[in-house]
Motif scaffolding. Structure first.
Motif, PDB file in Angstrom:
ATOM      1  N   ASP A   1      40.033 -16.501  48.173  1.00  0.00           N
ATOM      2  CA  ASP A   1      39.731 -15.595  49.279  1.00  0.00           C
ATOM      3  C   ASP A   1      40.337 -14.205  49.046  1.00  0.00           C
ATOM      4  OD1 ASP A   1      38.814 -14.705  51.712  1.00  0.00           O
ATOM      5  OD2 ASP A   1      40.367 -15.694  52.896  1.00  0.00           O
ATOM      6  N   ALA A   2      39.484 -13.188  48.927  1.00  0.00           N
ATOM      7  CA  ALA A   2      39.894 -11.781  48.803  1.00  0.00           C
ATOM      8  C   ALA A   2      41.031 -11.588  47.801  1.00  0.00           C
ATOM      9  CB  ALA A   2      40.286 -11.228  50.174  1.00  0.00           C
ATOM     10  N   PRO A   3      40.799 -11.919  46.519  1.00  0.00           N
ATOM     11  CA  PRO A   3      41.903 -11.857  45.553  1.00  0.00           C
ATOM     12  C   PRO A   3      42.104 -10.478  44.930  1.00  0.00           C
ATOM     13  CG  PRO A   3      39.946 -12.719  44.478  1.00  0.00           C
ATOM     14  CD  PRO A   3      39.565 -12.461  45.918  1.00  0.00           C
ATOM     15  N   ILE A   4      43.323 -10.278  44.450  1.00  0.00           N
ATOM     16  CA  ILE A   4      43.611  -9.192  43.520  1.00  0.00           C
ATOM     17  C   ILE A   4      44.344  -9.827  42.344  1.00  0.00           C
ATOM     18  CG2 ILE A   4      45.827  -8.557  44.593  1.00  0.00           C
ATOM     19  CD1 ILE A   4      45.145  -5.619  43.834  1.00  0.00           C
ATOM     20  N   MET A   5      44.013  -9.392  41.139  1.00  0.00           N
ATOM     21  CA  MET A   5      44.559 -10.021  39.934  1.00  0.00           C
ATOM     22  C   MET A   5      45.502  -9.091  39.199  1.00  0.00           C
ATOM     23  SD  MET A   5      42.515 -11.361  36.514  1.00  0.00           S
ATOM     24  CE  MET A   5      41.842 -12.830  37.286  1.00  0.00           C
ATOM     25  N   LEU A   6      46.666  -9.635  38.812  1.00  0.00           N
ATOM     26  CA  LEU A   6      47.500  -8.976  37.814  1.00  0.00           C
ATOM     27  C   LEU A   6      46.906  -9.382  36.475  1.00  0.00           C
ATOM     28  CD1 LEU A   6      49.312  -8.769  40.337  1.00  0.00           C
ATOM     29  CD2 LEU A   6      51.281  -9.121  38.852  1.00  0.00           C
ATOM     30  N   ASN A   7      46.133  -8.482  35.902  1.00  0.00           N
ATOM     31  CA  ASN A   7      45.261  -8.814  34.769  1.00  0.00           C
ATOM     32  C   ASN A   7      45.946  -8.468  33.450  1.00  0.00           C
ATOM     33  OD1 ASN A   7      43.025  -9.487  33.241  1.00  0.00           O
ATOM     34  ND2 ASN A   7      41.909  -7.600  33.686  1.00  0.00           N
ATOM     35  N   LEU A   8      46.695  -9.422  32.925  1.00  0.00           N
ATOM     36  CA  LEU A   8      47.432  -9.191  31.687  1.00  0.00           C
ATOM     37  C   LEU A   8      46.604  -9.496  30.448  1.00  0.00           C
ATOM     38  CD1 LEU A   8      49.782 -10.402  33.903  1.00  0.00           C
ATOM     39  CD2 LEU A   8      51.161  -9.607  31.995  1.00  0.00           C
TER      40      LEU A   8
ATOM     41  N   ILE B   1      46.533 -13.233  42.182  1.00  0.00           N
ATOM     42  CA  ILE B   1      46.364 -14.044  40.974  1.00  0.00           C
ATOM     43  C   ILE B   1      47.182 -13.428  39.849  1.00  0.00           C
ATOM     44  CG2 ILE B   1      44.725 -14.952  39.276  1.00  0.00           C
ATOM     45  CD1 ILE B   1      42.507 -14.517  41.392  1.00  0.00           C
ATOM     46  N   VAL B   2      47.949 -14.249  39.158  1.00  0.00           N
ATOM     47  CA  VAL B   2      48.665 -13.823  37.950  1.00  0.00           C
ATOM     48  C   VAL B   2      47.957 -14.440  36.755  1.00  0.00           C
ATOM     49  CG1 VAL B   2      50.844 -13.821  36.689  1.00  0.00           C
ATOM     50  CG2 VAL B   2      50.848 -13.732  39.201  1.00  0.00           C
ATOM     51  N   ASP B   3      47.375 -13.625  35.904  1.00  0.00           N
ATOM     52  CA  ASP B   3      46.619 -14.126  34.743  1.00  0.00           C
ATOM     53  C   ASP B   3      47.117 -13.436  33.468  1.00  0.00           C
ATOM     54  OD1 ASP B   3      44.818 -15.401  33.129  1.00  0.00           O
ATOM     55  OD2 ASP B   3      43.049 -14.324  33.872  1.00  0.00           O
ATOM     56  N   SER B   4      48.091 -14.022  32.829  1.00  0.00           N
ATOM     57  CA  SER B   4      48.665 -15.335  33.072  1.00  0.00           C
ATOM     58  C   SER B   4      50.188 -15.232  33.042  1.00  0.00           C
ATOM     59  CB  SER B   4      48.212 -16.329  31.991  1.00  0.00           C
ATOM     60  OG  SER B   4      48.679 -15.880  30.712  1.00  0.00           O
ATOM     61  N   MET B   5      50.856 -16.303  33.491  1.00  0.00           N
ATOM     62  CA  MET B   5      52.316 -16.275  33.552  1.00  0.00           C
ATOM     63  C   MET B   5      52.935 -16.253  32.171  1.00  0.00           C
ATOM     64  SD  MET B   5      54.810 -16.018  35.637  1.00  0.00           S
ATOM     65  CE  MET B   5      56.544 -15.872  35.206  1.00  0.00           C
TER      66      MET B   5
ATOM     67  N   ILE C   1      48.904 -18.841  40.097  1.00  0.00           N
ATOM     68  CA  ILE C   1      49.489 -18.534  38.793  1.00  0.00           C
ATOM     69  C   ILE C   1      48.725 -19.301  37.725  1.00  0.00           C
ATOM     70  CG2 ILE C   1      51.562 -18.662  37.362  1.00  0.00           C
ATOM     71  CD1 ILE C   1      53.213 -18.570  39.939  1.00  0.00           C
ATOM     72  N   ILE C   2      48.040 -18.581  36.867  1.00  0.00           N
ATOM     73  CA  ILE C   2      47.358 -19.209  35.732  1.00  0.00           C
ATOM     74  C   ILE C   2      48.345 -19.292  34.578  1.00  0.00           C
ATOM     75  CG2 ILE C   2      45.444 -18.996  34.088  1.00  0.00           C
ATOM     76  CD1 ILE C   2      43.948 -17.405  36.248  1.00  0.00           C
ATOM     77  N   CYS C   3      48.332 -20.428  33.879  1.00  0.00           N
ATOM     78  CA  CYS C   3      49.262 -20.599  32.761  1.00  0.00           C
ATOM     79  C   CYS C   3      48.619 -21.493  31.703  1.00  0.00           C
ATOM     80  CB  CYS C   3      50.561 -21.220  33.249  1.00  0.00           C
ATOM     81  SG  CYS C   3      51.909 -21.124  32.050  1.00  0.00           S
ATOM     82  N   HIS C   4      48.793 -21.119  30.435  1.00  0.00           N
ATOM     83  CA  HIS C   4      48.310 -21.962  29.351  1.00  0.00           C
ATOM     84  C   HIS C   4      49.236 -23.157  29.169  1.00  0.00           C
ATOM     85  CE1 HIS C   4      46.566 -17.937  28.530  1.00  0.00           C
ATOM     86  NE2 HIS C   4      45.495 -18.666  28.261  1.00  0.00           N
ATOM     87  N   THR C   5      48.874 -24.040  28.247  1.00  0.00           N
ATOM     88  CA  THR C   5      49.650 -25.263  28.041  1.00  0.00           C
ATOM     89  C   THR C   5      50.286 -25.293  26.656  1.00  0.00           C
ATOM     90  OG1 THR C   5      47.699 -26.465  27.240  1.00  0.00           O
ATOM     91  CG2 THR C   5      48.222 -26.636  29.592  1.00  0.00           C
ATOM     92  N   GLN C   6      51.307 -26.114  26.555  1.00  0.00           N
ATOM     93  CA  GLN C   6      51.912 -26.454  25.274  1.00  0.00           C
ATOM     94  C   GLN C   6      52.295 -27.927  25.328  1.00  0.00           C
ATOM     95  OE1 GLN C   6      55.625 -24.366  24.686  1.00  0.00           O
ATOM     96  NE2 GLN C   6      56.355 -24.790  26.747  1.00  0.00           N
TER      97      GLN C   6
END
Length: 256
Positions: A38-45, A89-93, A148-153
């Motif tokens: 809903d109505a997002p703003i992204m920290l677009n890294l 949205i944090v893309d990505s942590m 918070i979007i985050c990749h995996t390891q």
């Protein structure tokens, strides 16, 4: 004198903004899912959301530093009503963590944080990450949801009651990922749905083959192979669909 009184007691279900960590397989649709909020703003890294018609703060390029991330949170805090923002949205942590490492190296005049003895580089990184999390939590206190979007390891897990095993975990330093996991309301592990079928036998043993159905799903209950979590009882797995996800959240809050 304590300020806690009978009036301090909270009764009933609290409807508070979610902190949702979205992790899982590469190219499974973590960013797409998040952008349906809903109505997002992204920290677009990562500069990987150009096709999504949402508000974005560009935080990519060689000149970007960690303080730019903090300044972005301050901007949202001051202007969220004017921006019409309801979700951050944090893309990505893990890309925020890269900037944190860069900042620590700059402060300590080293090439990598591993050059600092006794794990000091990781302690300093965790401190800066806590500043970032505190900034996100300030936005949450305003009523904004956090994704918070985050990749995996792959991380080895050594527990007293189990043999050593491996799981997909957040692609973050141990101190940072533990803090994120504790803070999160939901950790959604996303993957392509797979089914297995009997292919035949070989040397007297049955051989199974995994086939992708093409469906994208999200887990909120942990399994042996991955980290997941939900403080709100919802079905797992669910389709990787924001509308379905929020419907289940709302149903659970209503006790349905």
């Amino acid at each position: 004198m304590s300020k806690i009184t009978m009036d301090s007691i909270i009764k009933g279900v609290e409807i508070v903004p979610l902190v949702t960590v979205v992790t899982g397989a590469t190219a499974v649709g973590k960013t797409f899912f998040s952008c349906q909020s809903d109505a997002p703003i992204m920290l677009n890294l990562e500069n990987g959301a150009e096709i999504y018609p949402i508000q974005k703060i560009p935080l990519y390029g060689k000149d970007v530093v960690f303080d730019d991330c903090m300044e972005s949170l301050r901007l949202i805090y001051a202007q969220h009503k004017k921006m019409g923002v309801k979700t951050v949205i944090v893309d990505s942590m893990d890309w925020v963590q890269k900037l944190i490492h860069k900042e620590v190296c700059k402060q300590k005049s080293v090439e990598t944080i591993d050059e600092l003895k006794w794990g000091a580089g990781y302690q300093l990184s965790a401190s800066l990450a806590q500043d970032f999390i505190n900034g996100l939590d300030s936005l949450r206190q305003l009523g904004l949801e956090i994704i918070i979007i985050c990749h995996t390891q792959i991380v080895k897990v050594d527990e007293p009651i189990h043999d050593l095993y491996e799981v997909y975990d957040l692609k973050l330093d141990r101190l940072i990922r533990n803090t994120i996991k504790e803070w999160a309301t939901i950790i959604a592990f996303c993957e392509f749905d797979q089914k297995t079928h009997l292919k035949g036998e070989r040397f007297g043993q049955k051989v199974y083959k995994a086939v992708s159905t093409g469906d994208r799903i999200m887990h909120t209950v942990p399994q042996a192979g991955f980290v997941a979590k939900s403080r709100i009882p919802i079905p797992s797995p669910l389709p990787l669909d924001w509308k379905v996800f929020k419907e289940e959240i709302n149903k659970s809050r209503k006790g349905e």
